[in-house]
Design a protein around this motif. Sequence first.
Motif, PDB file in Angstrom:
ATOM      1  N   PRO A  23       0.829  -1.203   0.000  1.00 37.12           N
ATOM      2  CA  PRO A  23       0.000   0.000   0.000  1.00 37.12           C
ATOM      3  C   PRO A  23       0.870   1.263   0.000  1.00 37.12           C
ATOM      4  O   PRO A  23       2.058   1.211   0.305  1.00 37.12           O
ATOM      5  N   GLU A  34      -4.474   3.158   0.492  1.00 40.77           N
ATOM      6  CA  GLU A  34      -4.149   2.823  -0.889  1.00 40.77           C
ATOM      7  C   GLU A  34      -4.762   3.883  -1.771  1.00 40.77           C
ATOM      8  O   GLU A  34      -5.862   4.359  -1.496  1.00 40.77           O
ATOM      9  N   ARG A  71      -8.293  -6.674  -2.122  1.00 38.85           N
ATOM     10  CA  ARG A  71      -7.257  -6.113  -1.244  1.00 38.85           C
ATOM     11  C   ARG A  71      -7.842  -5.618   0.067  1.00 38.85           C
ATOM     12  O   ARG A  71      -7.258  -5.813   1.136  1.00 38.85           O
ATOM     13  N   TYR A 117      -6.627  -6.859   3.752  1.00 43.74           N
ATOM     14  CA  TYR A 117      -6.124  -5.971   4.809  1.00 43.74           C
ATOM     15  C   TYR A 117      -6.954  -6.119   6.064  1.00 43.74           C
ATOM     16  O   TYR A 117      -6.484  -6.122   7.157  1.00 43.74           O
TER      17      TYR A 117
END
Length: 95
Positions: free
Chosen positions: A49, A77, A91, A95
Amino acid sequence: MHPPDEKHGNVVLNLSKAIADVLKPESSSHAAFELGVQTRRDPDTVRLPAMCVFTGGDRFGHVDDAFVVEAPALVLEVVSTNDRRTTIAERVFEY
């Protein structure tokens, strides 16, 4: 993925300045940039990120690290290209 463009870099720079205003030196939180975050094991997956914020620990503890296994308190991000947009849900879940 395609490398970020100049606009992407400008957004990250502006976010960095805003985060720096909040994370004063006496704060127990600190930011790290372009630090990989391991999100999966077997097979291993490392995401990169734009910025991570960690609470507690050494302010400069991640300076020489290529990636970390602990979860950051905040992940930022910048979704700037079509290929980044198509995988954002995956993603976020990781996370």
